[in-house]
Design a protein around this motif. Sequence first.
Motif, PDB file in Angstrom:
ATOM      1  N   ASP A  97       0.817  -1.213   0.000  1.00 46.37           N
ATOM      2  CA  ASP A  97       0.000   0.000   0.000  1.00 46.37           C
ATOM      3  C   ASP A  97       0.851   1.263   0.000  1.00 46.37           C
ATOM      4  O   ASP A  97       0.433   2.300  -0.549  1.00 46.37           O
ATOM      5  N   GLN A 114       1.716   1.956  -3.479  1.00 48.64           N
ATOM      6  CA  GLN A 114       0.495   2.386  -4.161  1.00 48.64           C
ATOM      7  C   GLN A 114       0.219   3.858  -3.884  1.00 48.64           C
ATOM      8  O   GLN A 114      -0.121   4.633  -4.788  1.00 48.64           O
ATOM      9  N   THR A 115       0.402   4.262  -2.621  1.00 48.32           N
ATOM     10  CA  THR A 115       0.147   5.657  -2.245  1.00 48.32           C
ATOM     11  C   THR A 115       1.175   6.588  -2.864  1.00 48.32           C
ATOM     12  O   THR A 115       0.837   7.654  -3.390  1.00 48.32           O
ATOM     13  N   ASP A 146      -1.279   6.749  -6.488  1.00 47.69           N
ATOM     14  CA  ASP A 146      -2.499   7.345  -5.952  1.00 47.69           C
ATOM     15  C   ASP A 146      -2.717   8.713  -6.587  1.00 47.69           C
ATOM     16  O   ASP A 146      -1.958   9.651  -6.328  1.00 47.69           O
ATOM     17  N   ASN A 193      -2.992  11.813  -4.264  1.00 44.78           N
ATOM     18  CA  ASN A 193      -1.859  12.192  -3.425  1.00 44.78           C
ATOM     19  C   ASN A 193      -1.029  13.241  -4.161  1.00 44.78           C
ATOM     20  O   ASN A 193      -0.228  12.919  -5.036  1.00 44.78           O
ATOM     21  N   GLY A 252       2.708  12.737  -4.280  1.00 45.10           N
ATOM     22  CA  GLY A 252       3.204  11.489  -4.843  1.00 45.10           C
ATOM     23  C   GLY A 252       4.516  11.678  -5.592  1.00 45.10           C
ATOM     24  O   GLY A 252       4.855  12.777  -6.040  1.00 45.10           O
TER      25      GLY A 252
END
Length: 391
Positions: free
Chosen positions: A165, A168-169, A173, A176, A179
Amino acid sequence: MDNIAGKESSLTWAVHISVLALVLLWIFPTAGLLISSFRTTEQIRTSGWWAALFPAEINEVFRTSDPGETRIERDGLYVVEGNFYVDEGRAPSADAVDAEITVWGTSSREISAYQAGETADMGDGETMTVQANGDYVWSGTDEQISGRGQRVFATAESPPEFTLDNYQTVLFDPGNREGMAKAFFNTLTVVIPATIIPILIAAFAAYALAWMDFPGRALLIAGVVALLVVPLQLALIPLLSLHNDIGIGKGYLGTWLAHTGFGLPLAIYLLRNYMVGLPREIIECAKVDGATDFQIFVKIILPLSFPALASFAIFQFLWTWNDLLVAMVFLIDSSGETTVMTRQIVELLGTRGGDWEILATSAFVSIAVPLVVFFTMQRYLVRGLLAGSVK
């Protein structure tokens, strides 16, 4: 006779220990970042990365479900039942809970007041029971079992947990804004041209300084060596003023030119020293056969100089990938559209200073590409650096 050729030095063991220490000092932080990037927030806060394979004791704060929606009447009392982990969506059912609550309490000052399975007397007939798997029973009068759910502080043993995760974030994402995906591609946009351009220019210059006779060659070589010791900070503001005057301003082009200018002295110095050490007979035979300087350079010098080219490419790639100063001066603006990874990590330190899993993931993403480049081309590094040191 102690120093005769071929005899191993008595200090060899000290060299081996020093090399081992340097390797461990480099490996441990890298391994820590990699492991931490797959751990959850709670586990990072409660144990170090070296304990990632062992159960961790985690302090949790739970709240029972809303009495107004879930309470039921039983034997003249109102009761709220449930499971903390299921209520929070961390487990599909009570049987699937993998954590084990050891102690708990209803006050933050006494989080270990009760063992799992014990019933807490909260006064006036109000009670709370918490089981090891997170099951709870809260009972009392109509007035007591109302309003918000009861808070419970617990210490639970959680098994090792790894997740994707975090990546992924950080990378995928769309919600985000901090990111790393955009910063990653911005960094590649800076690094690839900023590595290739100085190599192309320096290769021609190094060949000319190594094998072509022309007036002032010695002065040019001395000038290249002198430029190696000039701090780049001295040239930042004048160079930015020049870019603004000629219409380049802040952007990728100005950053490529800046990195090219700062990297050329070292590139020319390394490549020239390597090319000077190449056998003269090969070049002379090529000239006898009618080859021009350009043909000699392209078909003979460049293939033979690959170790030196690779060694400088490693240096230049690492320098531009990890650079923040030049990017701040020549590239990054208030829009944030050209933010590079080093700047993005600085922003994360300010906005997500407590989210260690996000910081660890972002940091490892930023070093993953340099690691791949280094290990792919490391066999050429020493050959290129030692070129010309012996005859």
